[in-house]
Design an enzyme around this catalytic site. Sequence first.
Site, PDB file in Angstrom:
ATOM      1  N   GLU A 195       0.823  -1.198   0.000  1.00 17.54           N
ATOM      2  CA  GLU A 195       0.000   0.000   0.000  1.00 17.54           C
ATOM      3  C   GLU A 195       0.866   1.261   0.000  1.00 17.54           C
ATOM      4  O   GLU A 195       0.561   2.245  -0.683  1.00 17.54           O
ATOM      5  CB  GLU A 195      -0.919   0.025   1.229  1.00 17.54           C
ATOM      6  CG  GLU A 195      -1.871  -1.152   1.313  1.00 17.54           C
ATOM      7  CD  GLU A 195      -1.328  -2.281   2.170  1.00 17.54           C
ATOM      8  OE1 GLU A 195      -2.086  -2.812   2.993  1.00 17.54           O
ATOM      9  OE2 GLU A 195      -0.131  -2.624   2.016  1.00 17.54           O
ATOM     10  N   ASP A 250      23.976 -38.747  -3.654  1.00 22.61           N
ATOM     11  CA  ASP A 250      24.089 -37.724  -4.701  1.00 22.61           C
ATOM     12  C   ASP A 250      25.064 -36.602  -4.373  1.00 22.61           C
ATOM     13  O   ASP A 250      25.480 -35.877  -5.277  1.00 22.61           O
ATOM     14  CB  ASP A 250      22.711 -37.108  -4.974  1.00 22.61           C
ATOM     15  CG  ASP A 250      21.698 -38.118  -5.475  1.00 22.61           C
ATOM     16  OD1 ASP A 250      22.121 -39.192  -5.941  1.00 22.61           O
ATOM     17  OD2 ASP A 250      20.487 -37.835  -5.394  1.00 22.61           O
ATOM     18  N   ARG A 307      19.202 -22.168  -8.885  1.00 26.10           N
ATOM     19  CA  ARG A 307      19.784 -21.492 -10.044  1.00 26.10           C
ATOM     20  C   ARG A 307      18.660 -21.112 -11.009  1.00 26.10           C
ATOM     21  O   ARG A 307      18.562 -21.649 -12.115  1.00 26.10           O
ATOM     22  CB  ARG A 307      20.817 -22.407 -10.724  1.00 26.10           C
ATOM     23  CG  ARG A 307      21.977 -22.760  -9.814  1.00 26.10           C
ATOM     24  CD  ARG A 307      23.015 -23.629 -10.493  1.00 26.10           C
ATOM     25  NE  ARG A 307      22.514 -24.965 -10.797  1.00 26.10           N
ATOM     26  CZ  ARG A 307      22.455 -25.961  -9.909  1.00 26.10           C
ATOM     27  NH1 ARG A 307      22.855 -25.751  -8.665  1.00 26.10           N
ATOM     28  NH2 ARG A 307      22.000 -27.138 -10.254  1.00 26.10           N
ATOM     29  N   GLU A 323      12.509 -32.899  -0.862  1.00 22.40           N
ATOM     30  CA  GLU A 323      12.929 -33.581  -2.084  1.00 22.40           C
ATOM     31  C   GLU A 323      13.252 -35.061  -1.874  1.00 22.40           C
ATOM     32  O   GLU A 323      13.742 -35.710  -2.784  1.00 22.40           O
ATOM     33  CB  GLU A 323      14.130 -32.846  -2.692  1.00 22.40           C
ATOM     34  CG  GLU A 323      13.790 -31.441  -3.166  1.00 22.40           C
ATOM     35  CD  GLU A 323      14.744 -30.920  -4.220  1.00 22.40           C
ATOM     36  OE1 GLU A 323      15.681 -31.642  -4.609  1.00 22.40           O
ATOM     37  OE2 GLU A 323      14.548 -29.774  -4.668  1.00 22.40           O
TER      38      GLU A 323
END
Length: 370
Positions: free
Chosen positions: A57, A205, A212, A301
Amino acid sequence: MAAPSDRDRHFMRLALGEAAKGQGRTSPNPCVGAVVVKDNVVVAKGYHRRAGTPHAEVHALNGAGGQARGATLYVTLEPCNHQGRTPPCTERILAAGIKRVVVGMSDPNPLVKGGGNAYLADSGLEVITGVLAAEALALNRPFVKYITTGRPWVIMKAGMSMDGRIATRTGHSQWITGAKARARVHLWRDRVDAILIGVETALADDPALTARPLGRRRRDPLRIILDSTLRLPPTARMLQQESAAATWVFCGPQAPAARRAALIAAGAVVKEVAISVQGGLNLEMVLSELGGHAVTTLLVEGGGRVHAAFLRDNLYDQACLFAAPVFLGAEGLPLVGGLGLDRVEQGQRFRFTKVQRLGADLMIEGLFGE
């Protein structure tokens, strides 16, 4: 109270477009947009950009200047009527000479919750509420949950094959989905406060867990690892790379002190929680700890055991799944580990809200509990 017109809905859509510009940047505040209209002409727009800075606002009214007198203000969320890190928006609206205020949705914050609308109406302004309220809510579901429960909005995210596998039997998973799907994942990461994986995924992993996004300045989320016995090595990539985001490792009471000290020396924040009755970390405690540090959105994930644990405890609010046109077979690692269900009706269901093709893949979004 007068009913909203088609013109009101048109200008509110413009305000919603402004609000969307703040996605991923306003936490723990909501995304809010505002538009000042005089004689059916937009004279200024504004949106909330970051917590602690002027609200939508104020940006819009500053842009309007003297043209705000006698104008209509469209704002996606009820104006605040309390002193926080910034002054009350209601006072700024009155000082600007606004005649009419059209509001998208009421603010669920107990400090506001109807008070802003009532104050403006009692001060002689015409106030219309609930205009495109569903669209306004869709932008701020995480804020609504956080401000009413103290816990983050939890999103289940995965890239999978058509038969629900997130990796082959050897653990190979790069790349199940294509470039467009992966780009969308980075946009999701850019918009959340924190991202969570289990230690098995971290060991397999060694991910950086960074964002990104294309066309946006990088903003890495807080990295969360569930690791009951602290098997994450201090040499993990997320602890070695340069990033403004911290890495938190949640462990159980029996985690070895030497491993804890090594991770802390490497830059991790180690937090201890209780073990649940199922034998894993107590996820309710994890979420409460995150909420206590103003984490309003959490992207989970995986892997499969982590997704199963969140589903068992009914902790997911939203799903964002990417399905690739490939089959990996029964030997592959499943999206969700064992749930011990006997009947179909025992399974967690969600409602589709969006299905979109991204290159060769499908993105599926949905809401749990609706």
